[in-house]
Design a protein around this motif. Sequence first.
Motif, PDB file in Angstrom:
ATOM      1  N   ILE A 104     -56.437  28.980   8.895  1.00  0.00           N
ATOM      2  CA  ILE A 104     -57.147  28.123   9.850  1.00  0.00           C
ATOM      3  C   ILE A 104     -56.203  27.634  10.940  1.00  0.00           C
ATOM      4  CG2 ILE A 104     -58.356  25.907  10.104  1.00  0.00           C
ATOM      5  CD1 ILE A 104     -59.563  26.470   7.268  1.00  0.00           C
ATOM      6  N   LYS A 105     -55.003  27.220  10.535  1.00  0.00           N
ATOM      7  CA  LYS A 105     -54.009  26.739  11.518  1.00  0.00           C
ATOM      8  C   LYS A 105     -53.699  27.819  12.552  1.00  0.00           C
ATOM      9  CE  LYS A 105     -51.463  22.995   9.335  1.00  0.00           C
ATOM     10  NZ  LYS A 105     -50.466  22.699   8.279  1.00  0.00           N
ATOM     11  N   THR A 106     -53.578  29.055  12.083  1.00  0.00           N
ATOM     12  CA  THR A 106     -53.268  30.172  12.980  1.00  0.00           C
ATOM     13  C   THR A 106     -54.300  30.304  14.087  1.00  0.00           C
ATOM     14  OG1 THR A 106     -52.444  31.307  11.023  1.00  0.00           O
ATOM     15  CG2 THR A 106     -52.651  32.625  13.006  1.00  0.00           C
ATOM     16  N   ASP A 107     -55.546  30.021  13.750  1.00  0.00           N
ATOM     17  CA  ASP A 107     -56.623  30.214  14.726  1.00  0.00           C
ATOM     18  C   ASP A 107     -56.864  29.021  15.645  1.00  0.00           C
ATOM     19  OD1 ASP A 107     -57.208  32.790  14.261  1.00  0.00           O
ATOM     20  OD2 ASP A 107     -59.125  32.484  13.263  1.00  0.00           O
ATOM     21  N   MET A 108     -56.198  27.906  15.376  1.00  0.00           N
ATOM     22  CA  MET A 108     -56.484  26.694  16.160  1.00  0.00           C
ATOM     23  C   MET A 108     -56.295  26.897  17.667  1.00  0.00           C
ATOM     24  SD  MET A 108     -57.832  24.158  14.682  1.00  0.00           S
ATOM     25  CE  MET A 108     -58.731  25.278  13.647  1.00  0.00           C
ATOM     26  N   THR A 129     -60.339  17.730  14.763  1.00  0.00           N
ATOM     27  CA  THR A 129     -61.679  17.690  14.171  1.00  0.00           C
ATOM     28  C   THR A 129     -62.074  19.064  13.642  1.00  0.00           C
ATOM     29  OG1 THR A 129     -62.199  16.152  15.962  1.00  0.00           O
ATOM     30  CG2 THR A 129     -64.047  16.902  14.642  1.00  0.00           C
ATOM     31  N   LEU A 130     -61.832  20.081  14.458  1.00  0.00           N
ATOM     32  CA  LEU A 130     -62.169  21.456  14.088  1.00  0.00           C
ATOM     33  C   LEU A 130     -61.428  21.870  12.818  1.00  0.00           C
ATOM     34  CD1 LEU A 130     -63.537  24.178  14.824  1.00  0.00           C
ATOM     35  CD2 LEU A 130     -61.528  24.720  16.180  1.00  0.00           C
ATOM     36  N   TYR A 131     -60.147  21.537  12.771  1.00  0.00           N
ATOM     37  CA  TYR A 131     -59.326  21.855  11.599  1.00  0.00           C
ATOM     38  C   TYR A 131     -59.942  21.225  10.342  1.00  0.00           C
ATOM     39  CZ  TYR A 131     -55.377  21.515   8.370  1.00  0.00           C
ATOM     40  OH  TYR A 131     -54.575  21.584   7.256  1.00  0.00           O
ATOM     41  N   ASN A 132     -60.311  19.959  10.424  1.00  0.00           N
ATOM     42  CA  ASN A 132     -60.909  19.266   9.272  1.00  0.00           C
ATOM     43  C   ASN A 132     -62.196  19.929   8.800  1.00  0.00           C
ATOM     44  OD1 ASN A 132     -58.909  17.378   9.143  1.00  0.00           O
ATOM     45  ND2 ASN A 132     -60.093  15.717  10.057  1.00  0.00           N
ATOM     46  N   VAL A 133     -63.071  20.234   9.760  1.00  0.00           N
ATOM     47  CA  VAL A 133     -64.366  20.830   9.407  1.00  0.00           C
ATOM     48  C   VAL A 133     -64.157  22.172   8.698  1.00  0.00           C
ATOM     49  CG1 VAL A 133     -66.500  21.843  10.361  1.00  0.00           C
ATOM     50  CG2 VAL A 133     -65.667  19.648  11.222  1.00  0.00           C
ATOM     51  N   LEU A 134     -63.258  22.993   9.237  1.00  0.00           N
ATOM     52  CA  LEU A 134     -63.039  24.325   8.654  1.00  0.00           C
ATOM     53  C   LEU A 134     -62.352  24.254   7.292  1.00  0.00           C
ATOM     54  CD1 LEU A 134     -62.006  26.256  11.896  1.00  0.00           C
ATOM     55  CD2 LEU A 134     -64.162  26.505  10.633  1.00  0.00           C
ATOM     56  N   MET A 150     -65.909  31.809  12.576  1.00  0.00           N
ATOM     57  CA  MET A 150     -66.379  30.494  12.120  1.00  0.00           C
ATOM     58  C   MET A 150     -65.785  29.377  12.977  1.00  0.00           C
ATOM     59  SD  MET A 150     -66.189  31.159   8.015  1.00  0.00           S
ATOM     60  CE  MET A 150     -66.051  29.436   7.561  1.00  0.00           C
ATOM     61  N   ASN A 151     -64.567  29.602  13.487  1.00  0.00           N
ATOM     62  CA  ASN A 151     -63.927  28.566  14.317  1.00  0.00           C
ATOM     63  C   ASN A 151     -64.734  28.317  15.601  1.00  0.00           C
ATOM     64  OD1 ASN A 151     -63.080  31.265  14.854  1.00  0.00           O
ATOM     65  ND2 ASN A 151     -61.352  30.568  16.057  1.00  0.00           N
ATOM     66  N   LEU A 157     -70.502  23.337  17.373  1.00  0.00           N
ATOM     67  CA  LEU A 157     -71.210  22.265  16.653  1.00  0.00           C
ATOM     68  C   LEU A 157     -70.558  20.918  16.952  1.00  0.00           C
ATOM     69  CD1 LEU A 157     -71.795  24.077  13.228  1.00  0.00           C
ATOM     70  CD2 LEU A 157     -73.528  23.558  14.974  1.00  0.00           C
ATOM     71  N   ILE A 158     -69.227  20.913  17.002  1.00  0.00           N
ATOM     72  CA  ILE A 158     -68.492  19.671  17.281  1.00  0.00           C
ATOM     73  C   ILE A 158     -68.777  19.189  18.716  1.00  0.00           C
ATOM     74  CG2 ILE A 158     -66.161  18.739  17.642  1.00  0.00           C
ATOM     75  CD1 ILE A 158     -65.344  20.639  15.219  1.00  0.00           C
ATOM     76  N   LEU A 159     -68.829  20.131  19.658  1.00  0.00           N
ATOM     77  CA  LEU A 159     -69.117  19.748  21.050  1.00  0.00           C
ATOM     78  C   LEU A 159     -70.490  19.096  21.178  1.00  0.00           C
ATOM     79  CD1 LEU A 159     -67.769  22.860  23.016  1.00  0.00           C
ATOM     80  CD2 LEU A 159     -66.835  20.536  23.095  1.00  0.00           C
ATOM     81  N   ILE A 160     -71.445  19.558  20.381  1.00  0.00           N
ATOM     82  CA  ILE A 160     -72.808  19.031  20.490  1.00  0.00           C
ATOM     83  C   ILE A 160     -73.006  17.767  19.660  1.00  0.00           C
ATOM     84  CG2 ILE A 160     -75.266  19.518  20.019  1.00  0.00           C
ATOM     85  CD1 ILE A 160     -74.071  20.903  22.523  1.00  0.00           C
TER      86      ILE A 160
END
Length: 329
Positions: A104-108, A129-134, A150-151, A157-160
């Motif tokens: 997940i970190k790699t894709d941030m 926030t994205l990191y936490n959700v994933l 998925m990221n 989803l976070i933006l909305i």
Amino acid sequence: FCRVDPYGFERPDDFDYASYEAFFSRYLVVLTRRAIKWSKLLKGNNSIQKSLKVKRYIRKGIPNEHRALIWMIVSGAQANMEENPGYYHRLLEGEKNDKLVEAIKTDMNRTFPDNVKFRKTADPCLQHTLYNVLVAYGHHNKAVGYCQGMNFIAGYLILITKNEEESFWLLDALIGRILPDYYSPAMLGLKTDQEVLGELVKMKVPAVADLMERHGVMWTLVVSRWFICLFIDILPVETVLRIWDCLFYEGSKIIFRVALTLIKQHQAFILEATNFPDICDKFKQITKGTFVTECHSFMQKIFTDPGSLSMATINKLRETCREKVLSQG
């Protein structure tokens, strides 16, 4: 002109401001009218029941101020969240799988490099926030864990929702229920649905199906990102959100409606292709331009252009296509 759109995305250098302005001034009238209708429907209370009227309203677009709420309700995410108080936070506080966290970190930094809200310098920076959700989702659904694509979905989803926990439950609604098996390691559902699209094109736009077959172009080459990213980075943001409005209410067949509409609408253009790279290029082209920017008329088209498309038809095709995919294994 504003270089950054309302969602934080930087507009590309070749962005056509003039035609966008023309579209948006018309669309604003629609949005205002819809907002009034939705306010009446909700009457200040935060609940709705599924009904033909609600379905019709959703097809005509959910105003942004109600979008998170309606997505939460109609997808079942709200009910799940209420039945599991504190669950999301417990996932974040629990033991972590190091490999998952690394992936997940790699894709941030690769998630929406063109969005100012996801930059390290942003305040608040949505990467956190994205990191936490994933991470929470990967521990909640161990069969899926984390998979690229998925990221982007979680990011939207976070933006909305502007809410970490709601984004988690909406991600769960999409991956766990609405999209059949797209993100599991074998991606069986995803491969199956690409085959299903191929079968639907044979039925509804046979000339394009013939062209693909003649040149040996596999559907996965031209449409896999449509399915994996649910049209994120493929179609304009406003259009993607309108598609998602319907996806949360009506389920995965909406993806087929969108794909078929893009193909059917541009049939003549696609058929000009004379070789393999040409076909691939045409499929990139058909997701750009005024047809997809004009999200309101586009959404009307997805319910008329492809003709009837029942869930029964799709499920039947899924059965035969899944067998095919497994036998190719």
